[in-house]
Design an enzyme around this catalytic site. Structure first.
Site, mmCIF file in Angstrom:
data_model
loop_
_atom_site.group_PDB
_atom_site.id
_atom_site.type_symbol
_atom_site.label_atom_id
_atom_site.label_comp_id
_atom_site.label_asym_id
_atom_site.label_seq_id
_atom_site.Cartn_x
_atom_site.Cartn_y
_atom_site.Cartn_z
ATOM 1 C CG ASP A 36 -1.195 -20.636 -0.354
ATOM 2 O OD1 ASP A 36 -0.673 -20.519 0.777
ATOM 3 O OD2 ASP A 36 -0.675 -21.285 -1.272
ATOM 4 C CG ASP B 108 -7.756 -5.199 1.513
ATOM 5 O OD1 ASP B 108 -8.716 -4.706 2.142
ATOM 6 O OD2 ASP B 108 -7.689 -5.225 0.270
ATOM 7 C CE LYS C 81 2.586 -18.209 -1.748
ATOM 8 N NZ LYS C 81 1.796 -19.462 -1.769
ATOM 9 C CE1 TYR D 193 -3.322 -2.862 0.807
ATOM 10 C CE2 TYR D 193 -4.605 -0.845 1.023
ATOM 11 C CZ TYR D 193 -4.550 -2.205 0.862
ATOM 12 O OH TYR D 193 -5.715 -2.920 0.753
ATOM 13 C CG ASP E 153 -13.343 -7.627 2.036
ATOM 14 O OD1 ASP E 153 -13.203 -6.821 2.986
ATOM 15 O OD2 ASP E 153 -13.776 -7.298 0.922
HETATM 16 C C1 IPM Z 1 -10.327 -1.669 3.859
HETATM 17 C C2 IPM Z 1 -10.597 -1.112 2.496
HETATM 18 C C3 IPM Z 1 -9.454 -0.179 2.115
HETATM 19 C C4 IPM Z 1 -8.187 -0.997 2.069
HETATM 20 C C5 IPM Z 1 -9.654 0.593 0.806
HETATM 21 C C6 IPM Z 1 -10.976 1.320 0.772
HETATM 22 C C7 IPM Z 1 -8.505 1.528 0.531
HETATM 23 O O1 IPM Z 1 -10.764 -2.114 1.562
HETATM 24 O O2 IPM Z 1 -10.295 -0.885 4.829
HETATM 25 O O3 IPM Z 1 -10.147 -2.877 3.972
HETATM 26 O O4 IPM Z 1 -7.861 -1.604 1.036
HETATM 27 O O5 IPM Z 1 -7.489 -1.032 3.080
HETATM 28 MN MN MN Z 2 -10.601 -4.101 2.358
#
Ligand code: IPM
Ligand code: MN
Length: 353
Positions: free
Chosen positions: A219, A243, A187, A142, A247
């Site tokens: 993975d 990240d 990894k 990032y 999710d």
């Molecule tokens: C998160 C989001 C952010 C990230 C984006 C919106 C930049 O997906 O907070 O997980 O990738 O960190």
């Molecule tokens: Mn995210």
């Protein structure tokens, strides 16, 4: 205690859920005799539209003034399909993380019994899953060196020993307070940066003999989270892996709209829902405010105000049990409540408690 809170409502459903988070925070402060002061500040697409910067200096100063930031969401579709856009709402989020030194992102993955049936996983796999993902938030790809050419582009996944060590120590402190099991996700079979993570982890693990440390390739971790989410207690990983895994983690619970998070580090900590700005729902009073409200619980708990946090959690559970729910989690035939109505119900519960 005296609490100064910076409120950053942002975009999409942000302002609607933010209002509920603020009302619940106020109700808790009244109940427990804390003085609270709020200052509102711009961020995201809203800030781009108004002042041309997704994380303006004014907002940064407001965050520095505050003891904590109650953040909602940023993002607007008008930027998503426009690779030529010079500034994007997401840059505001990244600027906030970097400027406030928010290197530790704490994302609990918890299931709610009454919502487990909404999980894409079978109930017997996911029931009782309860882990925390500690995501490094200010390093890696990032923020590493980038090249964005027409024929060639790269992002560098750079980490220093100091960055790795401080996030590992945060993870160990969480593991100690929980079931004493830490999974370091990397990894290391391919990436040099991951080998540094693993090396540093192996060096400091002996300082935490009460915690069982294991190492897992990312993975494999993605797979394990689906096959056996109850395996995990605390996992720690670098920015990009975190990240993606968070999710995945949020969706297996069946209750993404309920998951809060905290980002902590060098300066003011930030508390925010895991979900995004859901622009399609803006202004419709249908967004679930619970992740924002539970972010307020994490805020109180950060300051060791555990009873305050517990009362918020109790109120949220009571609202679910009473079927006071926004449309996406309402039981068939149940009355549908709006964002505001769910928030008001919870405030009322807190006042009467
Ligand atoms: C998160 C989001 C952010 C990230 C984006 C919106 C930049 O997906 O907070 O997980 O990738 O960190
Ligand atoms: Mn995210």
């Amino acid at each position: 205690m005296n609490l100064k809170i910076a409120v950053l409502p942002g975009d999409g459903i942000g302002p609607e859920i933010s209002a509920q988070g603020v009302d619940v925070t106020t109700a808790i402060c009244e109940k427990f005799g804390h003085k609270v002061e709020y200052r509102y500040a711009l961020c995201g697409a809203d800030a781009i539209d108004k002042v041309g910067d997704p994380f303006p200096e004014d907002t940064y100063q407001t965050c520095l003034w505050a003891d904590a930031v109650l953040f909602s969401a940023v993002g607007d579709p008008k930027f998503d399909n426009n690779p030529a856009a010079k500034v994007r709402p997401e840059q505001g989020l990244l600027a906030m993380r970097k400027k406030l030194g928010l290197f530790a992102n704490i994302r609990p993955v918890e299931t709610f019994d009454c919502l487990v049936h909404m999980s894409p996983l079978r109930r017997e796999l996911v029931e009782g899953a309860d882990f925390v993902c500690i995501r490094e938030l200010t390093g890696g790809m990032y923020f590493g060196e980038k090249l964005e050419g027409d024929d060639r582009a790269y992002d560098t996944n750079a980490y220093t020993r100091t960055e790795v060590e401080r996030i590992l120590r945060v993870a160990y402190s969480y593991a100690r307070r929980r079931r004493k099991h830490l999974t370091v996700v990397d990894k290391a079979n391919v990436l040099a940066s991951s080998r540094l993570w693993r090396k540093v982890a192996q060096e400091i693990a002996p300082e935490y003999p009460d915690v069982e440390t294991d190492y897992m390739y990312v993975d494999n971790a993605a797979m394990r989270m689906i096959q056996d989410p109850r395996f995990f207690d605390v996992m720690v990983t670098e920015n990009t892996f975190g990240d993606i895994l968070t999710d995945e983690g949020s969706v297996i619970t069946g209750s993404m709209g309920l998951l809060p998070s905290a980002s902590t580090g060098e300066k003011t900590p930030v508390f925010e829902p895991i979900h995004g700005s859901w622009p399609q729902a803006q202004g419709k009073n249908i967004a679930n405010p619970l992740a924002q409200i539970l972010s307020a619980a994490m805020l109180f708990e950060y300051f060791d105000l555990m009873e305050e946090g517990a009362l918020i959690r109790k109120a949220v559970n009571a609202s679910l049990d009473a079927n006071v729910r926004t449309p996406e989690i309402q039981v068939p035939g149940g009355a549908v409540y709006g964002t505001r109505e769910v928030g008001e119900w919870i405030v009322d519960y807190i006042r009467k408690a």
